[in-house]
Design an enzyme around this catalytic site. Structure first.
Site, PDB file in Angstrom:
ATOM      1  CG  ASP A  52      -1.903   1.151   1.202  1.00 44.01           C
ATOM      2  OD1 ASP A  52      -2.990   0.953   0.644  1.00 44.01           O
ATOM      3  OD2 ASP A  52      -1.583   2.240   1.737  1.00 44.01           O
ATOM      4  CB  ILE A  53       1.099   4.182  -2.282  1.00 46.19           C
ATOM      5  CG1 ILE A  53       1.450   3.305  -3.499  1.00 46.19           C
ATOM      6  CG2 ILE A  53       1.876   5.496  -2.336  1.00 46.19           C
ATOM      7  CD1 ILE A  53       1.044   3.912  -4.822  1.00 46.19           C
ATOM      8  CD  GLU A  90      -4.612   4.044  -1.546  1.00 43.90           C
ATOM      9  OE1 GLU A  90      -4.852   4.431  -0.392  1.00 43.90           O
ATOM     10  OE2 GLU A  90      -5.450   4.104  -2.472  1.00 43.90           O
TER      11      GLU A  90
END
Length: 332
Positions: free
Chosen positions: A203-204, A246
């Site tokens: 996950d960004i 994301e």
């Protein structure tokens, strides 16, 4: 006629060298709607259009005479109501007690709008060529080439559509649907062959802030570059996909717990050190959760373990790697 041949899953007819129908199975009668006595000793061309008669003369007979067989000839025959039905025809010549016969198997084609449009155009051109005898040969050769080209284009288009249906347009990675299907395959592979694999969810960090402060175009640029990083980082046998928003997922075949942690941390470090450009001040980091498949897992439990590990990485300060079997994280 043998009962199995009588009700075979394809039409069967036997014709003389002159084209007279001598035998047919019940399947062919069911497909065309004729009674047996309506076709026995009738010429096969009597249930063809002029265009198909021309194709039959220009392709079927020359190949039967030269090679003794015809493979995958596209031909249309009229049913009892006069409707033209497309078939794929395979034929083979043989002699029985000095009498030459030609056995033909016919498989009915499914109707496809685009293909029928090309076929109608082809029939019209063939009929025009039939009445213009001096140009028939040249036009027929050209027509066969066009049909072959259209078939090749259709195959190519189908391949492109399949690829697009499994690919995320923005990142170029596989999409969630492909990931879920592949995950099921790896789970079956483990149960059938004992082949180990690990799952990463990435996950960004603070991605919402990028969108809110720098705009959605900057966010799209980050997602696109993340897709490039993951593609470059993966081995040939690995599967990288965009899971949604994301979040990204990676399936790592033949990778155990310790190996998956090292791979994930190398990937995390590569993301943190990447050149994200002047539009992304401070760069980008990512948090990773890992789960290595165990015999008692299924798709839901494996995803839940990796997602919980990702949550731990987020809770412990982000830019970390956490394995579901180890509560410790690897900080940057």
């Amino acid at each position: 006629m043998d009962k199995r041949l009588e009700y075979a899953p394809c039409g069967y007819i036997s014709i003389t060298h002159e084209g007279m129908i001598t035998e047919m199975n019940q399947t062919f009668l069911d497909m065309t709607g004729y009674q047996r006595e309506e076709l026995e000793h009738k010429h096969l061309e009597s249930i063809m259009s002029k265009a198909n008669q021309l194709v039959f003369h220009s392709y079927f007979y020359p190949n039967i005479n030269l090679h003794g067989h015809v493979d995958e000839l596209f031909i249309s025959l009229k049913d009892r109501s006069g409707q033209s039905i497309p078939y794929i025809l395979n034929g083979r010549r043989y002699e029985n007690e000095g009498v030459e016969v030609i056995d033909c198997a016919l498989v009915q084609m499914s109707k496809r709008m685009d293909y029928e449009r090309e076929l109608r155009s082809a029939k019209k051109q063939i009929e025009e060529a039939y009445w213009e005898k001096e140009q028939t040969l040249a036009e027929l050769k050209q027509l066969h080439a066009e049909i072959g080209q259209k078939q090749a284009e259709l195959l190519e288009l189908n391949a492109i559509l399949v690829e697009r249906s499994t690919t995320d347009k923005l990142t170029g990675l596989k999409n969630r649907r492909y990931f879920q299907e592949t995950l099921e395959e790896h789970i079956r592979g483990y149960r059938e062959q004992g082949r180990l694999f690990s799952l990463l969810i990435l996950d960004i960090d603070h991605f919402k802030k990028v969108n809110d402060t720098l705009g959605h175009q900057a966010g799209d640029d980050v997602l696109e570059q993340m897709g490039s990083i993951l593609s470059h980082h993966c081995r040939e046998q690995d599967i990288a996909a965009r899971y949604g928003g994301e979040e990204f997922v990676l399936i790592l075949p033949d990778i155990n717990t310790q190996e998956s942690i090292l791979i994930a941390d190398n990937l995390r470090h590569e993301i943190a050190q990447a050149a994200w450009g002047s539009r992304i001040p401070g760069g980008i980091t990512a948090s990773v959760g890992i789960a290595t498949f165990a015999g008692t897992d299924n798709e839901a439990t494996l995803l839940r373990k990796a997602d919980q590990a990702l949550y731990t990485s987020k809770e412990q300060g982000r830019n970390r790697v956490t394995h579901s079997m180890d509560s410790s994280a690897l900080p940057w």
